[in-house]
Design a protein around this motif. Sequence first.
Motif, mmCIF file in Angstrom:
data_model
loop_
_atom_site.group_PDB
_atom_site.id
_atom_site.type_symbol
_atom_site.label_atom_id
_atom_site.label_comp_id
_atom_site.label_asym_id
_atom_site.label_seq_id
_atom_site.Cartn_x
_atom_site.Cartn_y
_atom_site.Cartn_z
ATOM 1 N N ALA A 190 48.557 48.317 38.326
ATOM 2 C CA ALA A 190 48.635 47.163 39.212
ATOM 3 C C ALA A 190 48.440 45.858 38.437
ATOM 4 O O ALA A 190 49.141 44.866 38.670
ATOM 5 C CB ALA A 190 47.597 47.287 40.329
ATOM 6 N N ALA A 191 47.496 45.856 37.495
ATOM 7 C CA ALA A 191 47.269 44.655 36.684
ATOM 8 C C ALA A 191 48.472 44.366 35.798
ATOM 9 O O ALA A 191 48.876 43.204 35.634
ATOM 10 C CB ALA A 191 46.015 44.832 35.822
ATOM 11 N N VAL B 209 42.628 37.559 33.774
ATOM 12 C CA VAL B 209 41.707 37.633 34.913
ATOM 13 C C VAL B 209 42.477 37.833 36.212
ATOM 14 O O VAL B 209 42.113 38.680 37.041
ATOM 15 C CB VAL B 209 40.832 36.365 34.985
ATOM 16 N N GLN B 210 43.545 37.085 36.389
ATOM 17 C CA GLN B 210 44.309 37.229 37.630
ATOM 18 C C GLN B 210 44.982 38.594 37.702
ATOM 19 O O GLN B 210 45.088 39.187 38.783
ATOM 20 C CB GLN B 210 45.315 36.097 37.759
ATOM 21 N N GLY B 211 45.410 39.115 36.555
ATOM 22 C CA GLY B 211 45.962 40.463 36.541
ATOM 23 C C GLY B 211 44.933 41.506 36.958
ATOM 24 O O GLY B 211 45.220 42.397 37.757
ATOM 25 N N LEU B 212 43.717 41.388 36.429
ATOM 26 C CA LEU B 212 42.659 42.329 36.785
ATOM 27 C C LEU B 212 42.255 42.200 38.250
ATOM 28 O O LEU B 212 41.982 43.207 38.921
ATOM 29 C CB LEU B 212 41.450 42.126 35.873
ATOM 30 N N LEU B 213 42.210 40.978 38.755
ATOM 31 C CA LEU B 213 41.898 40.790 40.181
ATOM 32 C C LEU B 213 42.972 41.429 41.053
ATOM 33 O O LEU B 213 42.674 42.029 42.090
ATOM 34 C CB LEU B 213 41.761 39.301 40.497
ATOM 35 N N PHE B 214 44.218 41.299 40.641
ATOM 36 C CA PHE B 214 45.322 41.940 41.362
ATOM 37 C C PHE B 214 45.161 43.461 41.304
ATOM 38 O O PHE B 214 45.342 44.156 42.311
ATOM 39 C CB PHE B 214 46.649 41.521 40.734
ATOM 40 N N GLY B 215 44.815 43.972 40.109
ATOM 41 C CA GLY B 215 44.636 45.409 39.949
ATOM 42 C C GLY B 215 43.490 45.956 40.778
ATOM 43 O O GLY B 215 43.622 46.991 41.443
ATOM 44 N N ALA C 52 32.239 45.486 39.578
ATOM 45 C CA ALA C 52 33.129 45.169 38.456
ATOM 46 C C ALA C 52 34.180 44.155 38.872
ATOM 47 O O ALA C 52 34.513 43.233 38.116
ATOM 48 C CB ALA C 52 33.787 46.446 37.943
ATOM 49 N N ASN C 53 34.710 44.321 40.085
ATOM 50 C CA ASN C 53 35.691 43.377 40.602
ATOM 51 C C ASN C 53 35.115 41.961 40.682
ATOM 52 O O ASN C 53 35.754 40.987 40.271
ATOM 53 C CB ASN C 53 36.142 43.851 41.987
ATOM 54 N N LEU C 54 33.890 41.848 41.170
ATOM 55 C CA LEU C 54 33.261 40.534 41.291
ATOM 56 C C LEU C 54 32.927 39.946 39.913
ATOM 57 O O LEU C 54 33.034 38.734 39.701
ATOM 58 C CB LEU C 54 32.000 40.640 42.146
ATOM 59 N N LEU C 55 32.547 40.806 38.972
ATOM 60 C CA LEU C 55 32.236 40.324 37.618
ATOM 61 C C LEU C 55 33.480 39.777 36.920
ATOM 62 O O LEU C 55 33.390 38.821 36.138
ATOM 63 C CB LEU C 55 31.618 41.450 36.794
ATOM 64 N N VAL C 56 34.627 40.385 37.181
ATOM 65 C CA VAL C 56 35.878 39.873 36.624
ATOM 66 C C VAL C 56 36.099 38.433 37.057
ATOM 67 O O VAL C 56 36.644 37.615 36.306
ATOM 68 C CB VAL C 56 37.063 40.756 37.064
ATOM 69 N N ALA D 169 41.489 41.941 51.944
ATOM 70 C CA ALA D 169 40.878 41.325 50.755
ATOM 71 C C ALA D 169 41.913 41.150 49.642
ATOM 72 O O ALA D 169 41.922 40.126 48.937
ATOM 73 C CB ALA D 169 39.711 42.174 50.262
ATOM 74 N N PHE D 170 42.799 42.128 49.488
ATOM 75 C CA PHE D 170 43.848 42.020 48.473
ATOM 76 C C PHE D 170 44.766 40.836 48.764
ATOM 77 O O PHE D 170 45.071 40.033 47.872
ATOM 78 C CB PHE D 170 44.671 43.312 48.427
ATOM 79 N N ARG D 171 45.193 40.723 49.994
ATOM 80 C CA ARG D 171 46.095 39.619 50.340
ATOM 81 C C ARG D 171 45.365 38.277 50.253
ATOM 82 O O ARG D 171 45.986 37.256 49.914
ATOM 83 C CB ARG D 171 46.680 39.849 51.733
ATOM 84 N N ALA D 172 44.063 38.305 50.510
ATOM 85 C CA ALA D 172 43.286 37.063 50.380
ATOM 86 C C ALA D 172 43.175 36.636 48.925
ATOM 87 O O ALA D 172 43.300 35.441 48.610
ATOM 88 C CB ALA D 172 41.886 37.260 50.975
ATOM 89 N N VAL D 173 42.941 37.583 48.016
ATOM 90 C CA VAL D 173 42.811 37.202 46.604
ATOM 91 C C VAL D 173 44.140 36.682 46.075
ATOM 92 O O VAL D 173 44.174 35.741 45.268
ATOM 93 C CB VAL D 173 42.281 38.377 45.745
#
Length: 320
Positions: free
Chosen positions: A178-179, A199-205, A250-254, A302-306
């Motif tokens: 996904a990332a 960072v945006q790739g990891l948040l997407f993933g 981990a998601n929040l730390l990213v 949450a995914f669509r929000a990010v």
Amino acid sequence: MSTRSTPPQQATLAATLLGYAKLVKYKFVVDFFLALVIVVTLIGPTALGSPTTLVTLLLFAMGMLGVLAAVMTLDDVTGAADGSDDLNYVQVEDTSLRPLDRKPLLTGELTVARARAFGYACLAWGALWWTFAILHTPHQPLWVLVVTPLLLFLSVQYSWGLKFSYYGMGEAVLLFSAAAFLIAPYGLLTGEIPVLVLVQGLLFGFGQLLIAGYSNTNDIRGDRAAGRRTVAVLVSERGNRVFLGLLTTANLLVLVVPVLTGSLPWTFLLFLTPFLVLRVYQYAGFLATGDPLRARSRGIKAFRAVVACMLVYNLFQLVQ
């Protein structure tokens, strides 16, 4: 008064096309294509005005359509073959949050043989267009030449081929895939991978991962019976709650660490705050209710929000 009816051949064709649309889970494919929208806002209008950039983006998008269709199709082929989809979708009391209608191989709209052939054709289509994209772009750093073919190979191995999700490694494959759907096209278009893109790739993933994690939690009974050893199957109920908590952390730390270290400005965290709240709400709600499908539904939001938050931030950066 006469009434018009659809000719049988047209009705059959329409039903078949609808069956394939369901097979590839077109709504989720659209969600994945949001990665390319994010990439467009990252590179900006000046770079996008280059014909080379536009053609590369189009070639990658064409390939991405085939790869995603193959991933979704072959996942259903495997689920139908080993019986896990029957246990997880048919032999359940409440299907309101995951309707059986989404599974055309279970409803008889399509045969497994046709779906398998379609999946292979989609994978070949994706490989062809991504080859064109790599050959066309002038940006060919080694990491791009590694990540793009690896994305092609690993994305379909989630539940087909090597079946990584059957051996407790599905989460890692999903996060990478996904990332990479965001990072790889950016690399092909620019040859770079700045911190913001990573960072945006990891948040997407993580957005996709924390949908699948709760789906796997709901599917423990069926997956265990089919021999699919997801993390949810391998650990205890408490262990799975801890695992989902670790993924959430981990998601929040990213999001937080790059801001605290000065790699990204504090405004990035400010723009992403609505997502942060939704992600915490997802996990807290699961701990309170124990309902994985409700948490999965909140994960989609949450995914669509990010994605929305990242798009707004990127556009804000462009006008600065």
